[in-house]
Design a protein around this motif. Structure first.
Motif, PDB file in Angstrom:
ATOM      1  N   GLY A   4       0.776  -1.226   0.000  1.00  0.00           N
ATOM      2  CA  GLY A   4       0.000   0.000   0.000  1.00  0.00           C
ATOM      3  C   GLY A   4       0.809   1.279   0.000  1.00  0.00           C
ATOM      4  O   GLY A   4       0.258   2.365   0.200  1.00  0.00           O
ATOM      5  N   PHE A   5       2.118   1.171  -0.258  1.00  0.00           N
ATOM      6  CA  PHE A   5       2.955   2.373  -0.220  1.00  0.00           C
ATOM      7  C   PHE A   5       2.492   3.425  -1.224  1.00  0.00           C
ATOM      8  O   PHE A   5       2.647   4.627  -1.013  1.00  0.00           O
ATOM      9  N   GLU A   6       1.887   2.964  -2.345  1.00  0.00           N
ATOM     10  CA  GLU A   6       1.466   3.907  -3.378  1.00  0.00           C
ATOM     11  C   GLU A   6       0.383   4.851  -2.868  1.00  0.00           C
ATOM     12  O   GLU A   6       0.259   5.985  -3.346  1.00  0.00           O
ATOM     13  N   GLU A   7      -0.396   4.405  -1.886  1.00  0.00           N
ATOM     14  CA  GLU A   7      -1.437   5.284  -1.331  1.00  0.00           C
ATOM     15  C   GLU A   7      -0.799   6.448  -0.572  1.00  0.00           C
ATOM     16  O   GLU A   7      -1.297   7.584  -0.615  1.00  0.00           O
ATOM     17  N   VAL A   8       0.311   6.172   0.115  1.00  0.00           N
ATOM     18  CA  VAL A   8       1.039   7.237   0.815  1.00  0.00           C
ATOM     19  C   VAL A   8       1.625   8.220  -0.180  1.00  0.00           C
ATOM     20  O   VAL A   8       1.528   9.446  -0.017  1.00  0.00           O
ATOM     21  N   ILE A   9       2.233   7.674  -1.246  1.00  0.00           N
ATOM     22  CA  ILE A   9       2.831   8.533  -2.275  1.00  0.00           C
ATOM     23  C   ILE A   9       1.758   9.409  -2.923  1.00  0.00           C
ATOM     24  O   ILE A   9       1.939  10.622  -3.111  1.00  0.00           O
ATOM     25  N   ASN A  10       0.623   8.802  -3.255  1.00  0.00           N
ATOM     26  CA  ASN A  10      -0.459   9.569  -3.873  1.00  0.00           C
ATOM     27  C   ASN A  10      -0.978  10.654  -2.941  1.00  0.00           C
ATOM     28  O   ASN A  10      -1.330  11.752  -3.375  1.00  0.00           O
ATOM     29  N   LEU A  12       0.791  12.222  -0.571  1.00  0.00           N
ATOM     30  CA  LEU A  12       1.798  13.286  -0.554  1.00  0.00           C
ATOM     31  C   LEU A  12       1.722  14.127  -1.826  1.00  0.00           C
ATOM     32  O   LEU A  12       1.834  15.350  -1.799  1.00  0.00           O
ATOM     33  N   HIS A  13       1.518  13.434  -2.941  1.00  0.00           N
ATOM     34  CA  HIS A  13       1.419  14.136  -4.222  1.00  0.00           C
ATOM     35  C   HIS A  13       0.201  15.055  -4.246  1.00  0.00           C
ATOM     36  O   HIS A  13       0.267  16.192  -4.746  1.00  0.00           O
ATOM     37  N   SER A  14      -0.901  14.572  -3.700  1.00  0.00           N
ATOM     38  CA  SER A  14      -2.141  15.358  -3.711  1.00  0.00           C
ATOM     39  C   SER A  14      -2.038  16.624  -2.869  1.00  0.00           C
ATOM     40  O   SER A  14      -2.757  17.590  -3.101  1.00  0.00           O
ATOM     41  N   SER A  15      -1.117  16.629  -1.899  1.00  0.00           N
ATOM     42  CA  SER A  15      -0.952  17.813  -1.053  1.00  0.00           C
ATOM     43  C   SER A  15      -0.326  18.976  -1.812  1.00  0.00           C
ATOM     44  O   SER A  15      -0.370  20.120  -1.370  1.00  0.00           O
ATOM     45  N   MET A  16       0.297  18.662  -2.952  1.00  0.00           N
ATOM     46  CA  MET A  16       0.932  19.662  -3.814  1.00  0.00           C
ATOM     47  C   MET A  16       2.015  20.457  -3.085  1.00  0.00           C
ATOM     48  O   MET A  16       2.256  21.623  -3.367  1.00  0.00           O
ATOM     49  N   ARG A  41       0.511  10.384 -13.402  1.00  0.00           N
ATOM     50  CA  ARG A  41       1.197  11.279 -12.466  1.00  0.00           C
ATOM     51  C   ARG A  41       2.719  11.146 -12.525  1.00  0.00           C
ATOM     52  O   ARG A  41       3.411  11.828 -11.790  1.00  0.00           O
ATOM     53  N   THR A  42       3.222  10.244 -13.338  1.00  0.00           N
ATOM     54  CA  THR A  42       4.661   9.968 -13.292  1.00  0.00           C
ATOM     55  C   THR A  42       5.368  10.414 -14.562  1.00  0.00           C
ATOM     56  O   THR A  42       4.781  10.479 -15.647  1.00  0.00           O
TER      57      THR A  42
END
Length: 299
Positions: A4-10, A12-16, A41-42
């Protein structure tokens, strides 16, 4: 390796608030997997082994092309002084990050087949290759495997960044050809570390070095076909196109004539270059630039 690491990355990304860089071995996460996890997103930054120019810089000029040919540019080898230790490291990379990764990811039962295929492709870098031809060659060595399976395994080796596929291009017809591609190692040192240095085929290795260098410089790279002749590389970048022939030694007139003839028969005005171990300044022969390969690699 964290579920589930991708959920954390997403998140963080969404916070801009952050620029996010995800790095690591392809053995754990391929770019295709990243594209699935982070759709839209990549941006992929492909990293190649060190070039000859980069090795020269690292060793502060105390370096030679002959050494680069033998040792390659895998960054991890810079930690070792002895060539045997460098090769041991490269073999470990091959076994751990490539073979073990492929066999585990795809639950392969016959692990020896992927070894045999990789050895065959390393021994035949710069040769025109097809799954059907490889299947027949392995069959002659009592290794039975279908061309369909070979094609799939070749894709695995390509996805693991061990090999790069270079397609053929019909120069006269200006079209791409669908059969008999060439495969080049991401770093030529794999060839010597895995199958040995007994037969140092400099011509093939120089061709491999040039293929990867052109990719590193941002060119699309193709193998040129002109009637029954072959041009080693057609390098394309936007509106730029360059034709290349690569040779070890052109001091023999017969060899020189053979290498330059393919370039001279191309009927367009794009640059044509013959790279070889000339140990001379650049010169021209009927419009073809003859450039010392070491000097070209320094550019």
């Amino acid at each position: 390796m964290c579920s589930g690491f991708e959920e954390v990355i997403n998140s963080l990304h969404s916070s801009m608030k952050y620029d996010i860089y995800i790095t690591g071995s392809n053995a754990f996460l391929l770019s295709s997997d990243l594209a699935t996890l982070f759709t839209g997103r990549t941006y992929e930054i492909e990293i190649f082994p060190f070039s000859y120019k980069e090795c020269l810089k690292y060793y502060a000029g105390q370096y030679s092309l002959d050494r680069y040919v033998r040792e390659g540019g895998m960054p991890g080898t810079l930690l070792y002084r002895e060539q045997d230790d460098k090769y041991k490291y490269i073999r470990d990379v091959f076994e751990t990050l490539i073979i073990r990764y492929i066999t585990n990811k795809y639950s392969m039962r016959n692990k020896e087949v992927i070894h045999d295929l990789a050895y065959f492709m390393m021994d035949n870098i710069s040769s025109l290759t097809s799954a059907n031809n490889i299947s027949k060659s392995l069959a002659n060595a009592n290794i039975k495997i279908t061309d369909k399976t070979i094609k799939l395994y070749m894709q695995y080796l390509k996805d693991s960044y061990l090999f790069y596929k270079v397609r053929r291009y019909d120069i006269k017809g200006k079209k791409y050809l669908a059969t008999n591609d060439k495969y080049y190692l991401s770093d030529h040192s794999f060839r010597y570390a895995i199958i040995g240095t007994k037969n140092m085929d400099y011509g093939r290795v120089y061709e491999n070095i040039v293929a990867i260098e052109l990719l590193r410089r941002g060119y699309e790279v193709y193998v040129g076909k002109l009637y029954k002749k072959e041009v080693d590389f057609v390098a394309i970048k936007q509106n730029e196109k360059i034709y290349f022939q690569v040779s070890d030694d052109i001091s023999n007139q017969k060899t020189f004539d053979r290498e330059v003839t393919s370039l001279l028969e191309i009927q367009d005005a794009y640059p044509k270059i013959l790279l070889a171990n000339t140990h001379h300044d650049e010169y021209q022969y009927e419009g073809v630039k003859i450039i010392d390969i070491e000097e070209w690699l320094k550019l």
